[in-house]
Design a protein around this motif. Sequence first.
Motif, PDB file in Angstrom:
ATOM      1  N   LEU A  48       0.726  -1.343   0.043  1.00  0.00           N
ATOM      2  CA  LEU A  48       0.008   0.141  -0.043  1.00  0.00           C
ATOM      3  C   LEU A  48       0.873   1.133   0.064  1.00  0.00           C
ATOM      4  O   LEU A  48       0.648   2.261  -0.733  1.00  0.00           O
ATOM      5  N   LEU A  49       1.826   1.538   0.696  1.00  0.00           N
ATOM      6  CA  LEU A  49       2.699   2.477   1.049  1.00  0.00           C
ATOM      7  C   LEU A  49       3.754   2.734  -0.314  1.00  0.00           C
ATOM      8  O   LEU A  49       3.644   3.688  -0.926  1.00  0.00           O
ATOM      9  N   THR A  50       4.353   1.480  -0.800  1.00  0.00           N
ATOM     10  CA  THR A  50       4.858   1.552  -2.039  1.00  0.00           C
ATOM     11  C   THR A  50       4.072   1.749  -3.335  1.00  0.00           C
ATOM     12  O   THR A  50       4.440   2.710  -4.052  1.00  0.00           O
ATOM     13  N   ALA A  51       3.022   1.337  -3.367  1.00  0.00           N
ATOM     14  CA  ALA A  51       2.081   1.764  -4.685  1.00  0.00           C
ATOM     15  C   ALA A  51       1.867   3.298  -4.265  1.00  0.00           C
ATOM     16  O   ALA A  51       1.907   4.041  -5.654  1.00  0.00           O
ATOM     17  N   LEU A  55       2.828   6.033  -7.357  1.00  0.00           N
ATOM     18  CA  LEU A  55       1.788   6.653  -8.121  1.00  0.00           C
ATOM     19  C   LEU A  55       1.701   8.101  -7.718  1.00  0.00           C
ATOM     20  O   LEU A  55       1.362   9.001  -8.776  1.00  0.00           O
ATOM     21  N   LEU A  56       2.259   8.596  -6.700  1.00  0.00           N
ATOM     22  CA  LEU A  56       2.689   9.930  -6.616  1.00  0.00           C
ATOM     23  C   LEU A  56       3.594  10.599  -7.185  1.00  0.00           C
ATOM     24  O   LEU A  56       3.579  11.621  -7.766  1.00  0.00           O
ATOM     25  N   PHE A  57       4.813   9.971  -7.055  1.00  0.00           N
ATOM     26  CA  PHE A  57       6.055  10.448  -7.743  1.00  0.00           C
ATOM     27  C   PHE A  57       6.436   9.968  -9.274  1.00  0.00           C
ATOM     28  O   PHE A  57       7.055  10.810  -9.742  1.00  0.00           O
ATOM     29  N   PHE A  58       5.607   8.919  -9.530  1.00  0.00           N
ATOM     30  CA  PHE A  58       6.050   8.381 -10.832  1.00  0.00           C
ATOM     31  C   PHE A  58       4.453   8.338 -11.605  1.00  0.00           C
ATOM     32  O   PHE A  58       4.031   6.804 -11.759  1.00  0.00           O
TER      33      PHE A  58
END
Length: 195
Positions: A48-51, A55-58
Amino acid sequence: MTAPGTEPPARRTRTGRWRDQLIAYGWLVLAWNLFWGEFTWGNLLGGLLTAGVVLLFFPLPPVTFHGRLRLRGLLVFGSRFVVELVRASAHVARIAVQPGYTPRSAIIGVRLRLPTDLNLALTAEVLSLVPGTLIVEVDRDAGILYVHVLDVRGPAALATSRAQVHALERRIVEVIGSNAELRQVRTGPVDKEFP
């Protein structure tokens, strides 16, 4: 209250973007857990954190999908894919064990008739799964796939390889394409002069 399908275009676009982002978020979380090989609470939280960070930075480019899933097309695609997979595997295995035979390879450019991002990605992925073919490069702007083909025996083999890529593109569109996209791949000209 407005009826479904009569919302203003800006609202539909915004809703579609949120839906696409949520779908991408879900797939990234699933992929994260699959990469770790097990579903645990820690892997779920990490996914959840990685996704979210990805999606926020890339941010992913928007991929539009206006088609629908056709069951008959899916059955035809699946059966043809299995047949091609077995045939190509047997061909590559024969080349590998044939003593003294050196296969000739080629890189061909194939301009797709429907150069959408989704069609380029799906066609490239399926081609890469078949032994003996590999995507070398994708020209997204021109809609061209550069395909490495194993065991090319002349100009006729190059033409056959291009025709096979176009047939694969048509079968993919028959599974998920819209009616307009389906007409385009069935009646659209095949670029025969492309090197």
